[in-house]
Design a protein around this motif. Structure first.
Motif, short mmCIF file in Angstrom:
data_model
loop_
_atom_site.label_atom_id
_atom_site.label_comp_id
_atom_site.label_asym_id
_atom_site.label_seq_id
_atom_site.Cartn_x
_atom_site.Cartn_y
_atom_site.Cartn_z
N LEU A 103 0.80 -1.12 0.25
CA LEU A 103 0.04 -0.15 0.10
C LEU A 103 1.01 1.28 -0.02
CD1 LEU A 103 -2.62 -1.02 2.32
CD2 LEU A 103 -2.75 -0.82 0.16
N PHE A 104 2.03 1.06 0.63
CA PHE A 104 2.73 2.34 0.69
C PHE A 104 3.34 2.76 -0.90
CE2 PHE A 104 6.93 4.57 1.17
CZ PHE A 104 6.65 5.67 2.02
N ALA A 143 2.93 6.03 -5.44
CA ALA A 143 2.76 6.43 -6.87
C ALA A 143 1.66 7.45 -7.18
CB ALA A 143 1.95 5.14 -7.46
N PHE A 144 1.08 8.08 -6.27
CA PHE A 144 0.06 9.14 -6.42
C PHE A 144 0.91 10.41 -5.74
CE2 PHE A 144 -3.09 5.81 -6.48
CZ PHE A 144 -4.06 6.64 -7.35
N LEU A 145 1.48 10.23 -4.89
CA LEU A 145 2.03 11.42 -4.09
C LEU A 145 3.65 11.54 -4.16
CD1 LEU A 145 -0.43 10.82 -1.03
CD2 LEU A 145 -0.48 12.41 -3.14
N MET A 202 -1.24 6.41 3.12
CA MET A 202 -1.32 4.92 3.11
C MET A 202 -2.12 4.43 4.08
SD MET A 202 0.08 2.10 4.57
CE MET A 202 1.59 2.57 5.46
N GLU A 203 -2.26 4.97 5.53
CA GLU A 203 -3.01 4.39 6.38
C GLU A 203 -4.44 4.74 6.05
OE1 GLU A 203 -1.29 5.97 9.84
OE2 GLU A 203 0.45 4.50 9.97
N LYS A 204 -4.60 5.77 5.59
CA LYS A 204 -6.19 6.00 5.02
C LYS A 204 -6.60 5.06 4.09
CE LYS A 204 -6.65 9.80 7.49
NZ LYS A 204 -7.91 9.86 8.56
N LEU A 205 -5.72 4.92 3.16
CA LEU A 205 -5.97 3.77 2.05
C LEU A 205 -6.24 2.33 3.06
CD1 LEU A 205 -6.44 2.90 -1.01
CD2 LEU A 205 -3.87 2.76 -0.92
N ALA A 213 10.78 3.06 2.20
CA ALA A 213 11.35 3.74 1.12
C ALA A 213 12.29 2.73 0.77
CB ALA A 213 12.04 5.08 1.61
N LYS A 214 13.04 2.03 1.31
CA LYS A 214 14.17 1.21 0.83
C LYS A 214 13.38 -0.21 0.05
CE LYS A 214 17.72 -1.79 2.23
NZ LYS A 214 18.71 -2.45 3.44
N ASN A 215 12.26 -0.49 0.67
CA ASN A 215 11.39 -1.74 0.12
C ASN A 215 10.63 -1.29 -1.37
OD1 ASN A 215 12.39 -3.08 2.17
ND2 ASN A 215 10.33 -2.90 3.36
#
Length: 682
Positions: free
Chosen positions: A301-302, A307-309, A321-324, A347-349
């Protein structure tokens, strides 16, 4: 894109989403205006950063503006015109000398650019002749708005694959119309559309080859030569293999992927070539592997949220992401605690980096739109619906105006995704329209997004069909209003016939608010000379209809007669159009059969009468219209009585001394009504 700070509609401030707003909780830190990590949309960038800029460039191409033509000529890549292996300059000389050229080439070969190369050799304004987009056929010659064009060099594209049995005769009619205007004409037609083009009288037939792929790519990368060894790069695998058989459009897309991949000056040509090809292929193989090795919902989800932000504050991305996760009803532990991966691990992942100002970016070019494209093809319709419902809520605050910057990011993601999908369609655009339309600050963005999608080569045909479907079938007033505003904008310059068809469907709905938006669109079209004739035909036809369009037509006639000058201009257009006069007689007959003119149309008729006091031509026109309308069918006496009442409302006897010209006109018209009235004559 700029939007005016206006308060949203009250109904939106207190809706069910507002107590869980992402836009209220974000940090308003610095953000980047430009980025090279997203979908290709313009030369030198690889991100749809601003829908307005994209649309402006595309509109310039559609309008064949001077700047666009000059830029095309200055970057023109060599191609051979036939017969005889002609250069662009020599082929343009043939157009100047012979005036009418059939350019035979297949779609996807760069033929439009080749046609622009010819038109650029003529020192006149350029115009593209519109076609019937819905039916994919040429317009009858008398439906082209010739009178709004000056002496020009015209481009006409025969719809690909079109097999019109009368195509030769129709092209000859176009040539004759252009001849009357002492102008020039280039017709684009494919090899299947016209057998034996040399038999079309009055045209010189030329063919053109596609540009060499490596030369075209080299030209597109010309501005990068200061920091990029273009010659070495073009020889670096796997780029040579990618160029074999590639169309000009594919090469243009590859060039933008190369520019995105070359953002790091330390990268070797081999690495740039490899990443550019991966980006061109939408990172499909890499994303399959990534999702296989990252089953954790929090990490997935992150990735999607970023991809949007991309380019925003990393903590804001995590919060969104938590809202999603809540929207998708994921398990509670997805939102995480101290044991869940934090921002830097996430971020690394997801192949992202966080800069010194805590902004977050993907490290791979064009990765964000590739993610959205992958998810759309890999997940269910229900997931996509929830995803865009969440995305549309991102800019909304609990109070005050929405966050326009976040709205632009979401709209940019929508446009980027739509242009990247195979068999592009845009059902999710409706989600944004429904959520954003009641906010005045977001309406311009909604209109430009819809227009950009509808004008794009990738998704335009599907979006224009969807606009028509919505216009005729949707029960959503915001959606219908948005369609009307789109139809009154720049979409009409590229697809005038399609726009009028959709406005016609909207006018037939009989929804007062929507009819008001239709009238605004009509006023916008009327104010642009190239649409005036077609708009007048449509409005008069509505007014003459015996359904809901009658009222829309009357309101539109009033709207384009809002001032005395506008009324005179409308009458001058009607004076030379006998077909429209006949239709207007039917409209006036319907109007005076009912209770008679009220409100805006009554005031408009007053302005028509006032114009007639100053111009004898208009007096004759109005007299014939009203006398013919009054005497049409049963109830003539009642209609003439209402017409007489209208005259005395316009020019009361108490004001006769102050307005003798109006008094005399009233009396002359009343005398004609009396003679035409069956009871009066008896």
């Amino acid at each position: 894109m700029t939007t005016d700070p206006m308060e949203p509609a009250a109904s939106d401030i207190n809706d069910s989403y507002a107590d869980d707003s992402y836009a209220d909780d974000i940090d308003e830190g610095p953000y980047v205006e430009e980025n090279s990590g997203q979908v290709a949309s313009r030369v030198g960038r690889d991100m749809v950063q601003n829908v307005h800029n994209w649309l402006g460039r595309y509109q310039a191409a559609r309008e064949l503006s001077d700047d666009f033509v000059h830029q095309t000529i200055s970057t023109f890549v060599k191609r051979i015109y036939g017969p005889g292996g002609l250069s662009r300059e020599a082929a343009a000389g043939i157009l100047r000398e012979r005036r009418h050229v059939l350019l035979v080439a297949d779609p996807g070969s760069g033929r439009r650019t080749a046609a622009v190369g010819l038109l650029g050799g003529v020192s006149l304004p350029r115009r593209e002749i519109p076609i019937n987009d819905d039916e994919q056929r040429l317009l009858p010659v008398d439906e082209v708005p010739w009178s709004s064009y000056d002496r020009s060099a015209y481009l006409l594209t025969v719809p690909p694959g079109s097999r019109n049995g009368r195509l030769r005769e129709l092209l000859s009619a176009y040539r004759e119309a252009v001849d009357k205007r002492d102008s020039y004409l280039v017709v684009l037609v494919d090899h299947k559309g016209l057998e034996r083009p040399e038999d079309v009288p009055g045209f010189t037939v030329l063919t053109v080859t596609a540009p060499a792929p490596d030369e075209l790519l080299s030209r597109l990368l010309h501005d990068q030569r200061a920091q990029l060894d273009v010659d070495t790069l073009l020889k670096t695998p796997p780029l040579p293999a990618m160029l074999e058989g590639a169309t000009p459009a594919q090469i243009a897309r590859l060039s933008r992927r190369i520019m995105a991949a070359a953002a790091d000056p330390q990268e070797s040509p081999a690495e740039i070539a490899h990443r550019a090809v991966q980006a061109y292929q939408n990172w499909d193989d890499e994303l399959v592997t990534w999702f296989e090795t990252h089953p954790d919902p929090r990490t997935r989800l992150f990735l999607i949220t970023l991809a949007f932000l991309q380019g925003g504050q990393a903590t804001n991305v995590l919060h969104a992401m938590e809202k999603l996760a809540k929207k998708l009803e994921e398990p509670a532990n997805v939102c995480g605690g101290i044991g869940a991966p934090g921002i830097r691990q996430l971020a690394k992942n997801v192949n992202a980096r966080i800069d010194d100002e805590h902004r977050i970016f993907f490290t791979l070019p064009s990765y964000d739109v590739a993610i959205l494209r992958y998810v759309h093809g890999d997940q269910s319709k229900a997931f996509r619906t929830n995803l865009w419902s969440w995305a549309s809520d991102l800019p909304i605050r609990r109070g005050g105006a929405p966050n326009a910057r976040i709205a632009e990011q979401v709209a940019s993601a929508m446009l980027a995704l739509t242009l990247s999908l195979p068999g592009a369609d845009a059902p999710e655009v409706r989600t944004l329209i429904g959520r954003w339309w009641d906010y005045q600050t977001l309406r311009p963005l909604v209109v430009e997004l819809m227009t950009a999608v509808a004008m794009s080569p990738e998704a335009g045909a599907a979006m224009r069909r969807r606009l028509n479907q919505w216009a005729g079938q949707s029960g959503s007033v915001p959606l219908l209003s948005a369609v009307a505003e789109v139809c009154g904008g720049t979409l009409a310059d590229a697809y005038p016939q399609a726009v009028l068809t959709r406005l016609n469907n909207l006018a037939a709905r009989g929804i007062d608010v929507v009819t008001g938006e239709v009238v605004k669109a009509v006023r916008s079209l009327w104010n642009r000379p190239q649409h005036r004739q077609a708009t007048l035909r449509q409005v008069v036809d509505w007014a003459a209809a015996q359904d809901q369009r009658h009222h829309a037509g009357l309101r539109a006639l009033a709207a384009i007669s809002k001032t005395s000058d506008q009324a005179e201009f409308l009458l001058s257009e009607l004076a030379g159009d006998t077909e429209r006069q006949t239709r207007l007689v039917h409209a006036l007959s319907l109007l005076f059969t009912d209770q008679g003119p009220q409100g805006e149309i009554r005031e408009a008729l007053f302005r028509w009468l006032t114009a007639a006091t100053e111009q004898p031509l208009y007096e004759g026109l109005i007299t014939e219209l009203m006398v013919s309308a009054g005497g049409t069918g049963q109830g003539a006496s009642s209609r003439f009585a209402r017409m007489s009442d209208l005259l005395y409302d316009w020019q009361p006897t108490a004001r006769d001394a102050q307005a003798p010209a109006a008094r005399d006109l009233r009396d002359r018209l009343n005398e004609r009504f009396h003679r035409a009235n069956p009871l009066g004559a008896a």
